[in-house]
Design a protein around this motif. Structure first.
Motif, mmCIF file in Angstrom:
data_model
loop_
_atom_site.group_PDB
_atom_site.id
_atom_site.type_symbol
_atom_site.label_atom_id
_atom_site.label_comp_id
_atom_site.label_asym_id
_atom_site.label_seq_id
_atom_site.Cartn_x
_atom_site.Cartn_y
_atom_site.Cartn_z
ATOM 1 N N ASP A 96 -4.806 12.751 3.826
ATOM 2 C CA ASP A 96 -3.460 13.321 3.878
ATOM 3 C C ASP A 96 -2.586 12.767 2.764
ATOM 4 N N GLN A 146 0.817 -1.205 0.000
ATOM 5 C CA GLN A 146 0.000 0.000 0.000
ATOM 6 C C GLN A 146 0.848 1.251 0.000
ATOM 7 N N GLN A 147 0.295 2.256 -0.656
ATOM 8 C CA GLN A 147 1.019 3.521 -0.727
ATOM 9 C C GLN A 147 0.499 4.524 0.298
ATOM 10 N N ASP A 188 -0.404 5.773 9.453
ATOM 11 C CA ASP A 188 -0.888 6.446 10.657
ATOM 12 C C ASP A 188 -1.826 7.616 10.387
ATOM 13 N N LEU A 189 -1.986 7.955 9.116
ATOM 14 C CA LEU A 189 -2.778 9.152 8.813
ATOM 15 C C LEU A 189 -4.017 8.792 8.007
ATOM 16 N N ILE A 204 -0.319 6.389 3.748
ATOM 17 C CA ILE A 204 0.431 6.484 5.006
ATOM 18 C C ILE A 204 -0.388 5.836 6.114
#
Lengths: 327, 269
Positions: free
Chosen positions: A117, A107-108, A112-113, A110
């Motif tokens: 974002d 996966q690309q 934690d976000l 992020i």
């Protein structure tokens, strides 16, 4: 003019030839030996803009390698490849802007976000201004039935939601070619269906060319009018799925239920006898002779019930992969 | 011209997004700030104490007075802070990208992959080090009697940028070797420990080490040369040499990345 063209595409990997165990490791350390493993051999095909093409093949058949050569991640050992008017491995900006790759296992976004974002980062990377990025996000989110999920941290999303957000991220820059490597991997039946519907939808609306690999025949039968089957690095089939079935299973199975039992020999003239047990008979009859044979069977025997069936495509392909026989 | 301006804007906007997102992610863990502050403060106090041991009874260290040596320590603390802010968080991710295969996504973005990998994240927790380093440099230089004029300050700025570039290039080249070795965390740790040598003026080391720290591992350029410029004891030859070393190492890191990628893109599966 085709949007994807591959001619004699070949990829050979050089792998370390190492014996197992400490001794093998030591020997390998001092005298490195490697051998060449062909992954893709002389594959040629071309795909027109707007097509949805399925890539079939067992693990290790060369699907991912081919996809990586098409997206420019690896250099072909030999052969020529052109995607959207570019040589992929040069990875020129205008080429990268016209393609996208989605991988089921990677996966690309992020972790934690929230996906939003990551989407903003992508918008900046592709040079989309805020207004345009927002419009596209809204549009795609609607098609994907994503709402709040976009503002929740990725780690808190379900696998299905995450894949939908990945698709959104991959399509934000409106690529003309979308490569998907096992996009429905691990998804439940509902989520799989939604991903499929979305892909069909985006293809219809924007004319995006879609090339996908999948283990699930469901994806292929639902989406792909055309199938490329790669087997042991070779292109084994290029065409509609039913043509593939025909090639793999030139015969139909005919089940008969007879009023009076008959010996197996009695059916020899109609087709290959698979089994003959009293009232129940199973025959394999080539497709081109099917109607004639059925008519004669009905005329010659007292038939209570007759059923013609085609073996399911999964089974045929599975058989092909297991046997490793290429007809 | 217009095109390169647009590209520049795109990179600037991307960088802003990069750092905004990483700041958002990092701020979820507020406790880190306190911990980092304590750790930088403790480290600095330890270094100052250690340094003070060399300077009992008005002795000097390789011709450097106590205050002058503190300037070197200040430069070191600043660079170490920069390492924690930008270098360490970004360059340790290269390893993860290679291991998990997500480097593919980076390579398929229409943006320079070295830029992405080097600037993707930003950790605010290294900032206390940067501030303390700058503070120590200023206070120590003042107490050593240095009053650099505007021209000298520009030189100092150039040298500090050169130091940061050299440090970055060293880190990046080492991190890029993960394309082959995958696990290079330890190697970057070794580098960080070796750079600890930069806490002291290079003149404090025996001749052999001095050569090593100038020619092989350019520790001298990282801390001693900028400190000399602050103190007004530097020479223009060293300024020039520093800039040349910085430019060469940056070019080398770019070349090396291209070279490493050739292996990645022809070998990965």
């Amino acid at each position: 003019m085709p949007i994807i063209r591959a001619e004699g595409l070949t990829k050979t990997y050089r792998v370390a030839d190492k014996q197992p165990g400490l001794r093998g490791t030591l020997r390998h350390f001092f005298a490195r030996r490697s051998r060449e493993v062909p992954a893709v051999k002389d594959v040629s095909f071309s795909i027109e803009a707007g097509e949805i093409v399925g890539f079939l093949g067992p693990n290790g058949a060369g699907k991912t390698t081919t996809l990586k050569m098409l997206s420019g991640l690896i250099h072909p050992t030999a052969g020529r490849v052109e995607v959207a008017g570019h040589v992929p491995y040069r990875r020129q900006g205008s080429f990268l802007r016209s393609i996208s790759l989605v991988m089921g296992q990677k996966q690309q976004l992020i972790w934690d976000l929230p996906p939003l974002d990551s989407l903003r980062v992508n918008a900046a990377v592709y040079g989309l201004d805020d207004a345009r990025a927002k419009r596209r996000i809204t549009e795609l989110a609607e098609m994907l039935e994503l709402g709040d999920e976009l503002s929740r941290p990725v780690r808190k999303l379900s696998l299905g939601e995450r894949m939908k957000a990945e698709l959104l991220a991959a399509l934000l820059h409106r690529p003309s070619v979308l490569f998907l490597d096992e996009p429905t991997l691990g998804l439940d039946v509902n989520a799989q269906a939604r991903v499929r519907d979305f892909l069909a939808d985006i293809n219809r609306r924007t004319g995006t060319t879609v090339l996908l690999t999948s283990h699930y025949m469901g994806d292929i039968t639902a989406l792909c009018p055309r199938v490329l089957l790669i087997h042991q690095g070779h292109l084994f089939h290029d065409g509609p799925l039913d043509e593939l079935t025909e090639r793999l299973a030139p015969c139909r199975e005919v089940r008969l239920e007879l009023k009076d039992p008959a010996p197996a020999e009695a059916f020899a003239g109609y087709g290959a006898v698979e089994s003959c047990q009293g009232h129940q008979v199973r025959l394999l009859i080539p497709r081109d002779r099917l109607t004639g044979a059925v008519a004669r069977l009905l005329a010659d025997f007292a038939v209570v019930d007759l059923e013609v069936s085609e073996p399911p495509v999964e089974e045929l392909i599975g058989r092909l992969f297991r046997q490793g026989v290429v007809a | 011209m217009a095109k390169s301006l647009a590209t520049f804007r795109r990179y600037r906007r991307t960088l802003a997004r990069f750092w905004a997102t990483s700041l958002t992610a990092e701020l979820e863990y507020q406790a880190n700030f306190l911990i980092e502050l304590l750790s930088v403060g403790g480290n600095l106090a330890g270094s100052v104490f250690l340094l003070s041991l060399f300077f009992g009874h008005g002795r000097s260290l390789g011709g450097w007075s106590w205050e002058q040596a503190l300037v070197v320590l200040g430069v070191y603390t600043l660079l170490d802070g920069l390492t924690s802010t930008v270098l360490q968080p970004n360059l340790s991710t290269i390893v993860t990208h290679v291991r998990t295969g997500t480097l593919d996504f980076v390579l398929l973005k229409p943006i320079d992959s070295q830029f992405w990998l080097s600037a993707r994240t930003f950790s605010p927790w290294g900032l206390p080090g940067v501030v303390m380093g700058l503070g120590l440099m200023a206070v120590a230089a003042f107490r050593a009697g240095a009053r650099p004029g505007p021209q000298a300050l520009v030189q100092v700025a150039v040298l500090l940028i050169a130091s940061a570039v050299i440090l970055y290039s060293l880190w990046f080249v080492l991190a890029a070797t993960s394309i082959w070795f995958v696990k290079v965390w330890n190697a970057t740790e070794v580098l960080r420990s070796a750079l600890v040598a930069g806490r002291y003026p290079v003149a404090a080391y025996p001749a052999g080490l001095r050569t090593f720290f100038t020619l092989v591992l350019p520790v001298a350029f990282l801390t001693t040369v900028p400190a000399e410029a602050i103190l007004g004891t530097g020479s223009s030859q060293w300024l020039l040499a520093s800039v040349v070393v910085a430019v060469v190492s940056l070019a080398l890191s770019r070349w090396f990345w291209g070279f490493a990628l050739r292996f990645y893109t022809s070998a990965s599966s």
